[in-house]
Each structure stands twice: as C-alpha cells, then as structure tokens.
Design an enzyme around this catalytic site. Structure first.
Site, PDB file in Angstrom:
ATOM      1  N   ARG A  14       0.622  -1.212  -0.219  1.00 19.05           N
ATOM      2  CA  ARG A  14       0.477   0.215   0.007  1.00 19.05           C
ATOM      3  C   ARG A  14       0.848   1.500  -0.223  1.00 19.05           C
ATOM      4  O   ARG A  14       2.548   1.027   0.408  1.00 19.05           O
ATOM      5  CB  ARG A  14      -1.218   0.210   1.119  1.00 19.05           C
ATOM      6  CG  ARG A  14      -1.362  -1.440   1.960  1.00 19.05           C
ATOM      7  CD  ARG A  14      -1.948  -1.307   2.703  1.00 19.05           C
ATOM      8  NE  ARG A  14      -2.515  -2.747   3.004  1.00 19.05           N
ATOM      9  CZ  ARG A  14      -3.684  -2.528   3.975  1.00 19.05           C
ATOM     10  NH1 ARG A  14      -3.966  -1.752   5.447  1.00 19.05           N
ATOM     11  NH2 ARG A  14      -3.776  -4.093   4.722  1.00 19.05           N
ATOM     12  N   GLY A  15       0.277   2.305   0.007  1.00 16.13           N
ATOM     13  CA  GLY A  15       0.969   3.553  -0.708  1.00 16.13           C
ATOM     14  C   GLY A  15       1.579   3.643  -1.724  1.00 16.13           C
ATOM     15  O   GLY A  15       2.290   3.031  -1.817  1.00 16.13           O
ATOM     16  N   ALA A  16       1.316   5.109  -2.082  1.00 13.36           N
ATOM     17  CA  ALA A  16       1.694   5.226  -3.552  1.00 13.36           C
ATOM     18  C   ALA A  16       3.116   5.103  -3.757  1.00 13.36           C
ATOM     19  O   ALA A  16       3.369   4.359  -5.009  1.00 13.36           O
ATOM     20  CB  ALA A  16       0.995   6.733  -3.846  1.00 13.36           C
ATOM     21  N   ASN A  58      -5.923  11.831  -1.906  1.00 16.69           N
ATOM     22  CA  ASN A  58      -5.411  11.114  -0.889  1.00 16.69           C
ATOM     23  C   ASN A  58      -6.490  10.018   0.342  1.00 16.69           C
ATOM     24  O   ASN A  58      -7.319  10.243  -0.396  1.00 16.69           O
ATOM     25  CB  ASN A  58      -4.208  12.252   0.156  1.00 16.69           C
ATOM     26  CG  ASN A  58      -3.313  10.746   0.913  1.00 16.69           C
ATOM     27  OD1 ASN A  58      -2.781  10.199   0.744  1.00 16.69           O
ATOM     28  ND2 ASN A  58      -3.699  11.279   2.693  1.00 16.69           N
ATOM     29  N   LYS A  59      -6.030   9.360   0.744  1.00 15.46           N
ATOM     30  CA  LYS A  59      -7.062   8.707   1.269  1.00 15.46           C
ATOM     31  C   LYS A  59      -8.053   9.143   1.485  1.00 15.46           C
ATOM     32  O   LYS A  59      -8.098  10.453   2.543  1.00 15.46           O
ATOM     33  CB  LYS A  59      -6.048   8.038   3.099  1.00 15.46           C
ATOM     34  CG  LYS A  59      -6.753   6.727   3.727  1.00 15.46           C
ATOM     35  CD  LYS A  59      -7.651   5.943   2.739  1.00 15.46           C
ATOM     36  CE  LYS A  59      -6.722   4.763   1.700  1.00 15.46           C
ATOM     37  NZ  LYS A  59      -6.912   4.246   0.507  1.00 15.46           N
ATOM     38  N   GLN A  80      -5.323   1.925   8.341  1.00 11.83           N
ATOM     39  CA  GLN A  80      -4.051   1.555   7.537  1.00 11.83           C
ATOM     40  C   GLN A  80      -2.967   2.171   8.812  1.00 11.83           C
ATOM     41  O   GLN A  80      -1.714   2.495   8.834  1.00 11.83           O
ATOM     42  CB  GLN A  80      -4.142   2.771   6.465  1.00 11.83           C
ATOM     43  CG  GLN A  80      -3.859   2.224   5.113  1.00 11.83           C
ATOM     44  CD  GLN A  80      -5.590   2.512   5.000  1.00 11.83           C
ATOM     45  OE1 GLN A  80      -6.404   2.091   5.588  1.00 11.83           O
ATOM     46  NE2 GLN A  80      -5.151   1.877   3.707  1.00 11.83           N
ATOM     47  N   ARG A 137      -4.594  -0.724  -9.525  1.00 10.56           N
ATOM     48  CA  ARG A 137      -5.123   0.430  -8.950  1.00 10.56           C
ATOM     49  C   ARG A 137      -5.394   1.395  -9.399  1.00 10.56           C
ATOM     50  O   ARG A 137      -4.154   1.783 -10.223  1.00 10.56           O
ATOM     51  CB  ARG A 137      -4.452   0.352  -7.960  1.00 10.56           C
ATOM     52  CG  ARG A 137      -5.071  -1.023  -6.850  1.00 10.56           C
ATOM     53  CD  ARG A 137      -4.660  -0.251  -5.296  1.00 10.56           C
ATOM     54  NE  ARG A 137      -5.426   0.134  -4.785  1.00 10.56           N
ATOM     55  CZ  ARG A 137      -5.457   0.605  -2.773  1.00 10.56           C
ATOM     56  NH1 ARG A 137      -4.145   0.612  -2.832  1.00 10.56           N
ATOM     57  NH2 ARG A 137      -5.816   1.506  -2.880  1.00 10.56           N
ATOM     58  N   ASP A 160      -1.307  10.535  -2.848  1.00 13.20           N
ATOM     59  CA  ASP A 160      -0.953   9.205  -4.382  1.00 13.20           C
ATOM     60  C   ASP A 160      -1.498  10.105  -5.162  1.00 13.20           C
ATOM     61  O   ASP A 160      -0.751   9.649  -6.043  1.00 13.20           O
ATOM     62  CB  ASP A 160      -2.679   8.653  -3.990  1.00 13.20           C
ATOM     63  CG  ASP A 160      -2.868   7.622  -2.690  1.00 13.20           C
ATOM     64  OD1 ASP A 160      -3.224   8.302  -1.324  1.00 13.20           O
ATOM     65  OD2 ASP A 160      -2.333   6.388  -2.749  1.00 13.20           O
TER      66      ASP A 160
END
Ligand code: MRU
Length: 347
Positions: free
Chosen positions: A54-56, A238-239, A188, A85, A228
């Site tokens: 996870r995480g860009a 972002n999230k 997260q 994704r 992201d």
C-alpha cells in the site's frame, strides 16, 4: 526502516535470472512481519490490488519490479499492472519509466530514486518541524492513513519528516507526538502506529472522527499527510477522510502539509476533478476481519480516496523543498523528470 536489529524495505527484488519480487505483506501487519513473493506479472498485479503493498511510492516500486518479471512482453505487463489500482500516480510513473527498458538495473534505479526523494522529504520536513517546535514549544503532528516507510519503500512521505526530526532531536529538546488516525475501513493507522512504535516515537491512535475535537482544542500543531496523486494546480488525492482534516485544519488555523515525491505529481491533469477515485468492495466497510458488522440488506459505498483542493494546503513537502501549489509545475517540468535525473545521475 529498522525493526529491531534488522533493516527492511517495503519491497525488493530477490534472485538472479528469473528472480522474484518480495514484499512485506501489509495485510498481515501489525500482527506478523512476514513477506510474500510474486513470480509473475499477474501475481504482482494481484498483490497490489489486494493491498499486500500500500502507499503510492511503494505501489510504484512494486510495479517497477513487476515490469522486470514481464520483460518478455512489456506492453502486456504494462497493461496488466496498470489495471491494478487507478488512483496512485506512482503506479503509472513506474510503468512509464520501465516500459521502454524493463531491466532489473532500471527498476533498481527507479526504486533508489524513490528512496532518495523520500530522504530529502524527511530533511526538508524536519526543518519545518523544527521551526514549528521552536514557535510552539511542541511538535504534535496529526496524520491520516499510512505514509511511512512501508508506504514509500523506505523513510516514508508524511512520516519521513517526523523520523528525521526525531533522529535529530536534542537541538530543541522537543519530542514529537503523532496523532494517528485509525483510517477506516482498512485501518492503515495500525501500520503507521506499528512503524512509529518500532522507531520509538510517541504516538496515540484516534478514531477518524476525533480530528475536529483535536484540532478545535489546539492539540495538533500541524497536519502532515501523504498523497496518491497531485494535479498540476496542487489539488491532492489521498486516503478518504483527508479532505475533512484539511477543512478542519484551515478552520482552526492549523497548517496542513502534503508530503510527496515528484513521482506522485501528475502534471497532465489540470486539477483534481480529473483524478480517478478508486471505489473498493463494500465488504471492506460492512465486515471486520470476516465478521458482518451490519444486517443483511445493508449496502455500502466505499470510495478509497478523496480530493483536497489546493486552497486548503499550506505547502507541499517535496524532494525539492517545501513548495507552494503554483511552484509545483515550474519545479517539476519537464514531464520527463525521471529521464533528466537519469542523465544527471540524480537517482
Ligand atoms: O489505499 P492505500 O493504503 O494504498 O492508500 C495509501 C494512502 O492513501 C497514502 O496516504 C498515500 O499513498 C500516501 S503514502 C506514501
């Protein structure tokens, strides 16, 4: 990233010849530190989609190695990985970087470039935190989602300044305290808290809905989040939940910073309305660890990200310093920044 006595990265290449992509399985954290390996492009795409990584920036690095596995047919590999994704720009930055020459050496250059950028983000952000600590006698940081080393191969994006500041602590004697949003539905925040524990940095988890309370009571000196995808005008995907924090921060006069490497910036998009927002399955919301939370017949809507307009962002902590929205485009043009880095040996 150091856990106990061992140094880790979020993802790496292992073996000669055919080789495999190995990653820390973030689905198993914080309970177990185990790895999972992929030997085909399809497996890499699945592990990205299933959020083993996870995480860009980490997603981008994983895709770069995935392109090496797919070197016999790079266009096919790019097509498969590009569907894993939609929101994280780094996935596409990595694929574009690799498609011309999907070699192990080029993937390693990409990954080292990410690590170097995040190290610089840490240095620039630590200076910023030092100024905040000097001004307020405290460095209480609110963060959302997970933007630590596991999200960015190493160092982190939003957590990099905190790690760097904490390492250099002593000059002003201020210990940072991190407010960690739990980040429903995939929690997260548990990974953020795990990383901060490993680094010995003070932190407390709060439910996502606590941000208004914290910010209105002056409990946070600054908000720092990752990204992201950042559009040319500075709008930030972002999230999901980030936008709410940004609006609350502005209302309460708390600076709101976005920490991201240039690989996350998408200068082809004029503003955030063009960013595709991933919608994930409703079971992520309706179930917790396989147990139904809601009665039969209830459905959920699960956008994984939201867009924070640039007017809510105090600054962007990048490898090139802390920038204003209007500086992003001139700083990171030409589009082919990675190519420039390669020729100047900057990666
Ligand atoms: O869905 P995820 O867990 O991949 O989302 C991660 C985030 O939104 C991070 O905050 C973002 O990628 C910035 S991280 C380095």
């Amino acid at each position: 990233m150091k856990v106990g006595e061992r140094e880790f990265r979020a993802v790496w290449w292992e073996g000669d010849g055919e080789g495999r992509v190995v990653m820390i399985d973030q689905r198993r954290l914080p309970h177990e530190l185990v790895t999972v390996a992929a030997r085909t492009v399809e497996e890499v795409a699945f592990l990205i989609m299933d959020m083993a990584v996870r995480g860009a920036p980490t997603i981008g690095a994983t895709a770069a190695y995935g392109m090496v596995l797919g070197r016999d047919d790079p266009k096919r590999a790019a097509n498969i990985l590009g569907k894993a994704r939609p929101t994280a720009r780094d996935l596409f930055t990595a694929i574009e970087w690799m498609v011309k020459e999907p070699s192990r050496e080029r993937a390693e250059a990409y990954v080292e470039g990410i690590v170097a950028r995040c190290r610089m983000i840490g240095e620039h952000g630590a200076e910023l935190l030092g100024r905040i600590a000097a001004d307020r006698g405290r460095a209480n940081v609110l963060t959302h989602c997970h933007a630590g080393a596991l999200a960015a191969v190493d160092h982190g994006t939003a957590l990099a300044p905190i790690h760097a500041y904490a390492r250099g602590m002593g000059a002003d004697g201020v210990r940072p305290l991190v407010w960690v949003d739990e980040t429903r539905p995939r929690l997260q925040g548990a990974i953020t808290a795990w990383e901060l524990s490993a680094a010995g940095i003070d932190h407390k988890v709060v439910v996502d809905n606590a941000a208004g309370h914290l910010l209105s009571h002056g409990e946070a000196d600054v908000v720092i989040v990752g990204a992201d995808r950042i559009a040319a005008n500075g709008d930030v995907a972002n999230k999901v939940g980030t936008y709410g924090k940004a609006v609350l921060a502005k209302e309460h006069g708390v600076p709101f910073y976005v920490a991201a490497p240039s690989t996350t910036i998408d200068l082809s998009l004029p503003d955030g309305s063009h960013i595709e927002i991933e919608e994930r399955g409703e079971s992520e919301v309706l179930e917790l660890r396989g147990r139904q939370l809601f009665g039969a017949g209830t459905h959920a809507f699960n956008p994984a990200f939201d867009v924070t307009p640039a007017r809510f962002v105090t600054g962007y902590i990048t490898e090139s310093g802390v920038l204003q929205a209007e500086q992003l485009e001139p700083t990171f043009r030409p589009r082919d920044k990675l190519e420039n880095d390669r020729t100047t040996g900057d990666t």
